[in-house]
Design a protein around this motif. Structure first.
Motif, PDB file in Angstrom:
ATOM      1  N   LEU A   1       0.809  -1.224   0.000  1.00 43.69           N
ATOM      2  CA  LEU A   1       0.000   0.000   0.000  1.00 43.69           C
ATOM      3  C   LEU A   1       0.839   1.270   0.000  1.00 43.69           C
ATOM      4  CD1 LEU A   1      -2.641  -1.079   2.668  1.00 43.69           C
ATOM      5  CD2 LEU A   1      -2.852  -1.138   0.189  1.00 43.69           C
ATOM      6  N   ASP A   2       2.095   1.171   0.490  1.00 45.14           N
ATOM      7  CA  ASP A   2       2.930   2.370   0.538  1.00 45.14           C
ATOM      8  C   ASP A   2       3.608   2.637  -0.815  1.00 45.14           C
ATOM      9  OD1 ASP A   2       4.417   0.075   0.707  1.00 45.14           O
ATOM     10  OD2 ASP A   2       6.098   1.080   1.711  1.00 45.14           O
ATOM     11  N   ALA A   3       3.489   1.685  -1.749  1.00 43.69           N
ATOM     12  CA  ALA A   3       4.139   1.867  -3.057  1.00 43.69           C
ATOM     13  C   ALA A   3       3.074   2.072  -4.145  1.00 43.69           C
ATOM     14  CB  ALA A   3       5.016   0.656  -3.361  1.00 43.69           C
ATOM     15  N   LEU A   4       2.435   0.967  -4.553  1.00 47.10           N
ATOM     16  CA  LEU A   4       1.363   1.087  -5.552  1.00 47.10           C
ATOM     17  C   LEU A   4       0.060   0.696  -4.867  1.00 47.10           C
ATOM     18  CD1 LEU A   4       3.127  -0.460  -8.674  1.00 47.10           C
ATOM     19  CD2 LEU A   4       2.609   1.941  -8.255  1.00 47.10           C
ATOM     20  N   ASN A   5      -0.828   1.663  -4.706  1.00 44.88           N
ATOM     21  CA  ASN A   5      -1.976   1.486  -3.830  1.00 44.88           C
ATOM     22  C   ASN A   5      -3.285   1.401  -4.629  1.00 44.88           C
ATOM     23  OD1 ASN A   5      -4.185   2.262  -2.049  1.00 44.88           O
ATOM     24  ND2 ASN A   5      -2.593   2.664  -0.525  1.00 44.88           N
ATOM     25  N   ALA A   6      -4.006   0.264  -4.435  1.00 44.60           N
ATOM     26  CA  ALA A   6      -5.250   0.044  -5.187  1.00 44.60           C
ATOM     27  C   ALA A   6      -6.368   0.964  -4.689  1.00 44.60           C
ATOM     28  CB  ALA A   6      -5.673  -1.413  -5.041  1.00 44.60           C
ATOM     29  N   THR A   7      -6.474   1.107  -3.358  1.00 45.81           N
ATOM     30  CA  THR A   7      -7.570   1.915  -2.821  1.00 45.81           C
ATOM     31  C   THR A   7      -7.449   3.370  -3.295  1.00 45.81           C
ATOM     32  OG1 THR A   7      -7.545   0.498  -0.878  1.00 45.81           O
ATOM     33  CG2 THR A   7      -8.748   2.547  -0.675  1.00 45.81           C
ATOM     34  N   HIS A   8      -6.222   3.899  -3.268  1.00 47.04           N
ATOM     35  CA  HIS A   8      -6.041   5.292  -3.708  1.00 47.04           C
ATOM     36  C   HIS A   8      -6.399   5.439  -5.192  1.00 47.04           C
ATOM     37  CE1 HIS A   8      -3.943   7.498  -0.313  1.00 47.04           C
ATOM     38  NE2 HIS A   8      -4.233   6.313   0.179  1.00 47.04           N
ATOM     39  N   ALA A   9      -6.099   4.403  -5.989  1.00 49.68           N
ATOM     40  CA  ALA A   9      -6.465   4.465  -7.423  1.00 49.68           C
ATOM     41  C   ALA A   9      -7.987   4.482  -7.549  1.00 49.68           C
ATOM     42  CB  ALA A   9      -5.874   3.268  -8.162  1.00 49.68           C
ATOM     43  N   ASN A  10      -8.656   3.612  -6.775  1.00 43.91           N
ATOM     44  CA  ASN A  10     -10.119   3.544  -6.868  1.00 43.91           C
ATOM     45  C   ASN A  10     -10.763   4.852  -6.413  1.00 43.91           C
ATOM     46  OD1 ASN A  10     -10.085   0.974  -7.830  1.00 43.91           O
ATOM     47  ND2 ASN A  10     -10.208   0.027  -5.811  1.00 43.91           N
ATOM     48  N   ILE A  11     -10.215   5.425  -5.333  1.00 41.67           N
ATOM     49  CA  ILE A  11     -10.790   6.681  -4.829  1.00 41.67           C
ATOM     50  C   ILE A  11     -10.607   7.788  -5.871  1.00 41.67           C
ATOM     51  CG2 ILE A  11     -10.474   8.485  -3.070  1.00 41.67           C
ATOM     52  CD1 ILE A  11      -9.977   6.153  -1.083  1.00 41.67           C
ATOM     53  N   HIS A  12      -9.438   7.791  -6.520  1.00 49.13           N
ATOM     54  CA  HIS A  12      -9.223   8.770  -7.589  1.00 49.13           C
ATOM     55  C   HIS A  12     -10.254   8.543  -8.710  1.00 49.13           C
ATOM     56  CE1 HIS A  12      -6.835  11.267 -10.384  1.00 49.13           C
ATOM     57  NE2 HIS A  12      -7.287  10.408 -11.275  1.00 49.13           N
ATOM     58  N   ASN A  13     -10.455   7.276  -9.079  1.00 50.42           N
ATOM     59  CA  ASN A  13     -11.357   6.967 -10.197  1.00 50.42           C
ATOM     60  C   ASN A  13     -12.803   7.336  -9.913  1.00 50.42           C
ATOM     61  OD1 ASN A  13      -9.412   6.032 -11.918  1.00 50.42           O
ATOM     62  ND2 ASN A  13      -9.586   3.910 -11.248  1.00 50.42           N
ATOM     63  N   VAL A  14     -13.234   7.158  -8.661  1.00 50.03           N
ATOM     64  CA  VAL A  14     -14.642   7.471  -8.360  1.00 50.03           C
ATOM     65  C   VAL A  14     -14.791   8.853  -7.731  1.00 50.03           C
ATOM     66  CG1 VAL A  14     -15.363   5.055  -8.096  1.00 50.03           C
ATOM     67  CG2 VAL A  14     -14.629   6.324  -6.092  1.00 50.03           C
ATOM     68  N   LEU A  15     -13.781   9.689  -7.868  1.00 46.49           N
ATOM     69  CA  LEU A  15     -13.795  11.044  -7.318  1.00 46.49           C
ATOM     70  C   LEU A  15     -14.310  11.041  -5.880  1.00 46.49           C
ATOM     71  CD1 LEU A  15     -14.934  11.709 -10.657  1.00 46.49           C
ATOM     72  CD2 LEU A  15     -13.746  13.658  -9.760  1.00 46.49           C
ATOM     73  N   GLY A  16     -13.530  10.375  -5.038  1.00 48.25           N
ATOM     74  CA  GLY A  16     -13.935  10.123  -3.652  1.00 48.25           C
ATOM     75  C   GLY A  16     -14.489  11.320  -2.906  1.00 48.25           C
ATOM     76  N   ASP A  17     -13.997  12.534  -3.197  1.00 50.56           N
ATOM     77  CA  ASP A  17     -14.494  13.706  -2.456  1.00 50.56           C
ATOM     78  C   ASP A  17     -15.975  13.940  -2.734  1.00 50.56           C
ATOM     79  OD1 ASP A  17     -12.090  14.185  -1.361  1.00 50.56           O
ATOM     80  OD2 ASP A  17     -11.464  15.722  -2.791  1.00 50.56           O
ATOM     81  N   TYR A  18     -16.441  13.465  -3.885  1.00 52.49           N
ATOM     82  CA  TYR A  18     -17.835  13.713  -4.254  1.00 52.49           C
ATOM     83  C   TYR A  18     -18.705  12.471  -4.072  1.00 52.49           C
ATOM     84  CZ  TYR A  18     -15.865  17.953  -5.994  1.00 52.49           C
ATOM     85  OH  TYR A  18     -15.219  19.151  -6.056  1.00 52.49           O
ATOM     86  N   THR A  19     -18.077  11.348  -3.707  1.00 56.90           N
ATOM     87  CA  THR A  19     -18.846  10.112  -3.569  1.00 56.90           C
ATOM     88  C   THR A  19     -18.711   9.536  -2.156  1.00 56.90           C
ATOM     89  OG1 THR A  19     -16.945   8.996  -4.573  1.00 56.90           O
ATOM     90  CG2 THR A  19     -18.816   9.408  -6.001  1.00 56.90           C
ATOM     91  N   ASN A  20     -18.193  10.374  -1.260  1.00 61.55           N
ATOM     92  CA  ASN A  20     -18.055   9.997   0.149  1.00 61.55           C
ATOM     93  C   ASN A  20     -17.144   8.785   0.340  1.00 61.55           C
ATOM     94  OD1 ASN A  20     -18.779  10.444   2.906  1.00 61.55           O
ATOM     95  ND2 ASN A  20     -20.044   8.610   2.824  1.00 61.55           N
ATOM     96  N   LEU A  21     -16.181   8.610  -0.551  1.00 65.00           N
ATOM     97  CA  LEU A  21     -15.311   7.436  -0.410  1.00 65.00           C
ATOM     98  C   LEU A  21     -13.872   7.808  -0.038  1.00 65.00           C
ATOM     99  CD1 LEU A  21     -16.769   5.322  -3.330  1.00 65.00           C
ATOM    100  CD2 LEU A  21     -16.804   4.708  -0.921  1.00 65.00           C
ATOM    101  N   THR A  22     -13.598   9.121   0.080  1.00 69.14           N
ATOM    102  CA  THR A  22     -12.222   9.524   0.382  1.00 69.14           C
ATOM    103  C   THR A  22     -11.743   8.960   1.711  1.00 69.14           C
ATOM    104  OG1 THR A  22     -12.494  11.507  -0.897  1.00 69.14           O
ATOM    105  CG2 THR A  22     -10.718  11.536   0.694  1.00 69.14           C
ATOM    106  N   GLU A  23     -12.688   8.818   2.637  1.00 70.00           N
ATOM    107  CA  GLU A  23     -12.320   8.333   3.959  1.00 70.00           C
ATOM    108  C   GLU A  23     -11.596   6.984   3.906  1.00 70.00           C
ATOM    109  OE1 GLU A  23     -15.508   8.592   6.799  1.00 70.00           O
ATOM    110  OE2 GLU A  23     -14.547   7.029   7.995  1.00 70.00           O
ATOM    111  N   MET A  24     -11.895   6.195   2.847  1.00 73.36           N
ATOM    112  CA  MET A  24     -11.293   4.858   2.761  1.00 73.36           C
ATOM    113  C   MET A  24      -9.772   4.918   2.624  1.00 73.36           C
ATOM    114  SD  MET A  24     -13.800   3.121   3.260  1.00 73.36           S
ATOM    115  CE  MET A  24     -14.978   4.323   3.833  1.00 73.36           C
ATOM    116  N   LYS A  25      -9.251   6.101   2.265  1.00 73.82           N
ATOM    117  CA  LYS A  25      -7.793   6.255   2.163  1.00 73.82           C
ATOM    118  C   LYS A  25      -7.139   5.935   3.509  1.00 73.82           C
ATOM    119  CE  LYS A  25      -7.161   9.783  -1.346  1.00 73.82           C
ATOM    120  NZ  LYS A  25      -6.909  11.183  -1.611  1.00 73.82           N
ATOM    121  N   HIS A  26      -7.816   6.309   4.594  1.00 71.89           N
ATOM    122  CA  HIS A  26      -7.219   6.128   5.926  1.00 71.89           C
ATOM    123  C   HIS A  26      -7.995   5.110   6.746  1.00 71.89           C
ATOM    124  CE1 HIS A  26      -5.452   9.840   4.613  1.00 71.89           C
ATOM    125  NE2 HIS A  26      -6.665  10.339   4.469  1.00 71.89           N
ATOM    126  N   ASN A  27      -8.918   4.417   6.113  1.00 72.26           N
ATOM    127  CA  ASN A  27      -9.779   3.494   6.850  1.00 72.26           C
ATOM    128  C   ASN A  27      -9.871   2.190   6.065  1.00 72.26           C
ATOM    129  OD1 ASN A  27     -11.793   2.173   8.174  1.00 72.26           O
ATOM    130  ND2 ASN A  27     -13.321   3.797   7.983  1.00 72.26           N
TER     131      ASN A  27
END
Ligand code: HEM
Length: 509
Positions: free
Chosen positions: A113-139
């Motif tokens: 997760l500290d190198a190539l991170n799947a969750t961060h890619a998914n959050i970027h793809n679904v525009l996490g700030d607008y879909t309430n998914l950004t929190e998953m970056k730290h959760n």
């Protein structure tokens, strides 16, 4: 006045009167030019490499990005075959994406997760700030609930899953009379069955029978995709404004509000059960509550995590089951073989033993090969600069992916790749859940889909039950229409496809 003076200084514009600059066509032209400028500019760091998708060196970048919306797979295929063994770039409307050469799969298998991170890619793809998914970056609770609770107890969960599938067959199936055929919207039916099962593992009985919760589970992913697909067409500066106008986002917030209310009631019940020493149901929610760290304890955090699992679980599983049934409906010879396998290994259709259904699993593997829900997978975000063994640099912030569909449709790897041929050696010898270098539908390496063990079992149980209870065939009006659509990297079964179904055993022909 100042504007007029500035305009007067520009040679050609100076001859025009100021009223032209406030006219709708002129403002429209300026907005359009700004839009094209945004579309033409790259926004994400990329690995150095050629760009795929240009039809000629004269083709403007904005056109390549627009074509990627509906021809992503075509562009990926052309890049894969043209630049074999080299990474290449594709231009999505919102970003540039590096498609890494398959030779790097082995090297990146353990990338964490500290190198190539799947969750961060998914959050970027679904525009996490607008879909309430950004929190998953730290959760990471939404992943841990599956790996620590669902997977180790999968056999216990399976009893509940069978029960929920049986219930869904009772209440959600159309009512059939005698040997009549009925046209069935398979997407809606499967989404409902899979949503009920997801609610059962998340909330447990009797909470899973709350119809509002089932509807939320069913609709939430579509809301997220709706918001994402609309927002990606606009530059980030406009997102706060456009987001306010998207009906799917209104629905998304309603879902969140309703889920909070219901989850609060369930949590109150849990507290009472806990205090009285009564056994609580083993569910993903109870596991999350019992194992929450301080930042994961709030109602908002629990609900966000709950809905993040829903987004990962429901659309994927229901689409894959729909694709599988459509393949089978068009290839009845496999239905006969599957029915024989089910009958030979199972006597109780209310409690199907999925572990013996090897041919069924091969059919599922073949479906995932031809129609994975995501056509370029796995995707990762570079959390830092990464130097590969051959010296290639993945810059920090780059969005990278592997070419899942070009690999699984490569005639050099699979004979007649476009044909649904489930009993290929590779399908019969390797479980559907084991990712391979040309089998990336569940992702790859240490970050591969944690829900895949559950998903395959669920799909096998639902399909076995459908095949034993009903005759199925493709509805005549669906035989000549396109089977699926690709919207960027999402593969969607054509929503107009219908199956004809009738009760088995009432066949009088
Ligand atoms: C046929 C059904 C499914 C398919 C094809 C599928 C596919 C995938 C893929 C491709 C990934 C990304 C893996 C990677 O980056 O290497 C993924 C991640 C994930 N999947 Fe699945 N999945 C399915 C069903 C499920 C189910 C049923 C669950 C939950 C029970 C689930 C939970 C997750 C989670 C939590 C992640 C991690 C997301 C992240 O890191 O942001 N999936 N899935």
């Amino acid at each position: 006045m100042k504007l007029q003076q500035a305009i007067d200084r520009v040679p050609l514009l100076g001859s025009l009167e100021s009223r032209y600059f406030f006219s709708a066509p002129f403002i429209g032209l300026v907005v359009f030019l700004c839009y094209l400028t945004w579309l033409s500019s790259a926004t994400t760091p990329v690995v150095k490499g050629p760009v795929a998708g240009y039809r000629s060196f004269l083709e403007p970048t904005f056109l390549v990005r627009l074509r990627f919306v509906f021809n992503a797979v075509g562009i990926m295929n052309s890049g894969y075959h043209k630049f074999k063994n080299t990474s290449f770039i594709v231009r999505r409307m919102d970003t540039d994406l590096t498609i890494l050469a398959p030779k790097y799969l082995e090297e990146l298998r353990k990338s964490g997760l500290d190198a190539l991170n799947a969750t961060h890619a998914n959050i970027h793809n679904v525009l996490g700030d607008y879909t309430n998914l950004t929190e998953m970056k730290h959760n990471d609770h939404f992943i841990k609930a599956i790996t620590h609770c669902l997977n180790p107890n999968i056999n216990e969960f399976m009893k509940h899953i069978q029960d929920e599938v049986n219930y869904s067959f009772k209440v959600d199936m159309p009512k059939f009379e005698g040997d009549e055929w009925k046209s069935v919207d398979i997407h809606i039916l499967l989404k409902r069955i899979i949503s009920r099962v997801s609610c059962r593992i998340m909330l447990g009985f009797p909470y899973c029978r709350n119809e509002t919760m089932v509807e939320i589970t069913e609709s939430h992913t579509i809301c997220i995709f709706g918001v994402t697909l609309i927002l990606r067409r606009f530059p980030p500066i406009l997102h706060p404004l456009v987001a306010l106008l998207i009906p799917q986002r209104w629905r998304m917030w309603r879902n969140i509000r309703e889920t909070k209310k219901m989850t609060q009631d369930i949590l109150d019940d849990y507290k009472v059960m806990k205090a009285s020493g009564e056994a609580r149901p083993k569910t993903l929610l109870t596991w999350m509550v019992d194992n929450a760290k301080p930042h994961q304890e709030s109602l908002h955090s629990l609900v966000s995590t709950q809905l993040a699992v829903t987004v990962a679980a429901v659309y994927t599983s229901s689409q894959v089951t729909s694709h599988l049934l459509v393949f089978l409906a068009t290839k009845p010879q496999y239905i006969a073989e599957l029915r024989q396998e089910i009958a030979e290994t199972n006597s109780d259709m209310e409690n199907i033993d999925h572990s013996k259904l090897q041919k069924m699993e091969a059919c599922l593997s073949e479906t995932l090969r031809i129609n994975p829900p995501q056509t370029n997978s796995p995707q990762r975000r570079a959390m830092r600069e990464i130097k590969l063994r051959d010296g290639v640099i993945i810059p920090k912030g780059a969005l990278v992916a592997f070419p899942a569909t070009p690999l699984s449709m490569d005639p050099a790897i699979y004979q007649d790749p476009t044909q649904f041929m489930p009993f290929r050696k590779e399908n019969l010898s390797v479980p559907a859940t084991t990712p391979g270098k040309s089998k990336l539908a569940f992702g790859w390496g240490v970050q591969a889909c944690p829900g895949r063990f559950f998903a395959t079992k669920e799909i096998k149980v639902v399909t076995a039950k459908l095949l034993m209870k009903y005759d199925i065939e493709l509805a005549p009006e669906s035989s000549s229409i396109r089977r699926c659509y690709d919207i960027e990297d999402l593969r969607i079964l054509n929503p107009s496809i219908r199956l004809r179904m009738r009760l088995r055993g009432s066949n009088t022909e």
